[in-house]
Design an enzyme around this catalytic site. Structure first.
Site, PDB file in Angstrom:
ATOM      1  CE  LYS A   1      36.661   9.978 -11.178  1.00  0.00           C
ATOM      2  NZ  LYS A   1      36.290  11.064 -10.267  1.00  0.00           N
TER       3      LYS A   1
ATOM      4  CB  SER B   1      40.422   7.100  -6.921  1.00  0.00           C
ATOM      5  OG  SER B   1      39.990   6.531  -5.708  1.00  0.00           O
TER       6      SER B   1
ATOM      7  CG  HIS C   1      40.403   7.691 -11.362  1.00  0.00           C
ATOM      8  ND1 HIS C   1      40.633   9.008 -11.024  1.00  0.00           N
ATOM      9  CD2 HIS C   1      39.519   7.227 -10.450  1.00  0.00           C
ATOM     10  CE1 HIS C   1      39.933   9.324  -9.962  1.00  0.00           C
ATOM     11  NE2 HIS C   1      39.243   8.259  -9.583  1.00  0.00           N
TER      12      HIS C   1
HETATM   13  C1  LIG Z   1      36.994   5.144  -8.795  1.00  0.00           C
HETATM   14  C2  LIG Z   1      35.792   6.040  -8.844  1.00  0.00           C
HETATM   15  N1  LIG Z   1      34.620   5.517  -9.199  1.00  0.00           N
HETATM   16  C3  LIG Z   1      33.511   6.281  -9.262  1.00  0.00           C
HETATM   17  C4  LIG Z   1      33.537   7.613  -8.951  1.00  0.00           C
HETATM   18  C5  LIG Z   1      32.280   8.419  -9.001  1.00  0.00           C
HETATM   19  O1  LIG Z   1      32.223   9.183 -10.164  1.00  0.00           O
HETATM   20  P1  LIG Z   1      31.381  10.510 -10.258  1.00  0.00           P
HETATM   21  O2  LIG Z   1      32.190  11.592  -9.611  1.00  0.00           O
HETATM   22  O3  LIG Z   1      31.174  10.729 -11.707  1.00  0.00           O
HETATM   23  O4  LIG Z   1      30.103  10.296  -9.527  1.00  0.00           O
HETATM   24  C6  LIG Z   1      34.743   8.208  -8.585  1.00  0.00           C
HETATM   25  C7  LIG Z   1      34.775   9.639  -8.263  1.00  0.00           C
HETATM   26  O5  LIG Z   1      35.576  10.153  -7.582  1.00  0.00           O
HETATM   27  C8  LIG Z   1      35.903   7.407  -8.529  1.00  0.00           C
HETATM   28  O6  LIG Z   1      37.079   7.913  -8.158  1.00  0.00           O
END
Ligand SMILES: Cc1ncc(COP(=O)(O)O)c(C=O)c1O
Length: 416
Positions: A240, A181, A209
């Site tokens: 996303k 990310s 992502h």
């Molecule tokens: C790699 C990754 N996994 C999980 C999440 C969590 O997702 P959510 O924002 O839907 O809670 C994020 C959020 O930034 C993320 O970047």
């Protein structure tokens, strides 16, 4: 008497932020889209994970509104009790099919999805996680009872030595982001799958992502590498590429059924609201039927990467629309964020602990809905601010290495 509330922020970045009066976080938007507004100031948004631009797509918005009218604003209860809607079941069926898995379950957020991993980790189990994994994966492992082995980012030699050193009687789970990310690079899935087969480990990939974005059909990093059968459990988010909100887990039916009755983040939290589920379904229709959106976002990302590199910026190992502009010093990063903001560009300032100390960066993201003109304006602002702050040379360097964008599918053979 110690007071638990008397804490000082441990992060130098936070102190620098307070001292300089720069406020890159918690800024309230009064308008959002590729053009956003903060306190009446219009900004080009390049700090948003809505890569396909679906959160404001009229079809997604209409589906959410209709579901809101039919089911109300909240489920007011857990999935297990009163919170399961026909919409959730429809979404789960569609996601399982899309991801090539037997079954799926949706949760209220992507973060909760990854906390569910705890349910697999008993005292006789071990997780092996990349050091750049998202915080939710780290916390999911921490909540379990197994041991957590962390390997240096994408260091497959270290992963192998940790797997080799593990007690053969221990259950093993390799856990990784698909698309990292902050770095915008991809996990080394072919090597991970090969190691998992050699050391009899299971593989969990967080496609937060990359689902919707990578692979010819948008099925994520596994499809990109031609390894749809190499991943045992896929986790992901609707927040996303799907332009909605909520999380997903997809895998073998017995594993998903086990999670339905053991994952505490699923059992003890109110269900994903109907509007989010309906938006997710509408987004999935678009992801499946409009592959051009993926091409468009990759075109724009390529232009941004190469435009920034031509100016003398370093966009690191990224091969995707997540573009880290490496600055290094956290205070300098804050100044650059502010100057870009003043120039009408909203980026994300990222420093420790989200990235290693001394590796602060401005995170820039492309969306399929950005216009060419917006991209030009972003590059112009980066040129101006970068030269003023000495982030880049005054004159463009003679040459640069173009990005190898992750547009094409890379099919790889992995031994069984
Ligand atoms: C790699 C990754 N996994 C999980 C999440 C969590 O997702 P959510 O924002 O839907 O809670 C994020 C959020 O930034 C993320 O970047």
């Amino acid at each position: 008497m110690p007071d638990v509330f008397r804490k000082q922020s441990p992060h130098a970045f936070y102190r620098a932020m307070v001292e300089s009066g720069t406020r890159p976080y918690y800024r309230a938007l009064s308008m959002r889209g590729t053009e956003a507004a903060v306190e009446g100031k219009r900004l080009i948004m390049v700090g948003c994970n809505d890569y396909l631009g679906l959160s404001t797509d009229p079809r997604v918005v209409a589906a959410a509104s209709a579901a809101l009218g039919r089911f109300g604003a909240s489920c007011s209860g857990s999935r297990a009790l009163n919170g399961t809607l026909t919409l959730h079941e429809e979404l789960e069926g569609r996601l399982a099919e899309f991801l090539g898995q037997e079954a799926a379950v949706v949760t209220t957020t992507g973060f909760q999805t990854n906390l569910a991993i705890a349910a697999f980790l008993g005292t006789n189990d071990a997780a092996f996680g990349d050091m750049s994994n998202h915080a939710s994966l780290v916390d999911g492992i921490r909540l379990g009872f197994g041991t957590h082995h962390r390997y240096r980012h994408s260091d497959m030699d270290q992963l192998e030595s940790l797997l080799r050193a593990a007690d053969p009687g221990v259950g093993k789970l390799i856990v990784t982001d698909g698309l990292f990310s902050m770095g915008g690079d991809l996990c080394r899935l072919p090597e991970i799958v090969a190691l998992a087969r050699r050391y009899e480990a299971r593989v969990v990939v967080d496609g937060a992502h990359d689902i919707g974005l990578l692979g010819a059909g948008g099925r994520g990093v596994a499809e990109h590498f031609g390894l749809m059968d190499g991943v045992d459990l896929v986790t992901g988010t609707l927040s996303k590429c799907f332009g909605s909100s909520g999380g997903m887990l997809a895998g073998p039916r017995n594993v998903i059924d086990y999670l339905r009755y053991t994952a505490r983040s699923l059992l003890f939290s109110a269900a994903m609201p109907a509007a989010a589920a309906a938006a997710g379904l509408a987004a999935l229709d678009i992801i499946e039927s409009e592959p051009d959106r993926r091409q468009r976002v990759f075109d724009l990302a390529e232009r941004l990467h190469n435009g920034l590199r031509a100016l003398g910026y370093d966009t690191g190992e990224s091969v995707t629309p997540v573009i880290p502009v490496h600055v290094g010093d956290a205070e300098l990063c804050l100044r650059a964020w502010q100057e870009l903001f003043d120039a009408g560009v909203f980026t994300n300032a990222v420093a420790a602990p989200a990235v290693p100390r001394g590796r602060a960066l401005l995170r820039v993201t492309a969306q399929a809905t950005h216009t060419d003109d917006q991209v030009t304006q972003v590059l112009d602002a980066f040129a101006l601010v970068g030269r003023r702050l000495g982030l880049i040379p005054k004159a463009a360097p003679d040459g640069y290495e173009p990005v190898l964008i992750a547009r094409q599918r890379r099919s790889v053979e992995v031994a069984r």
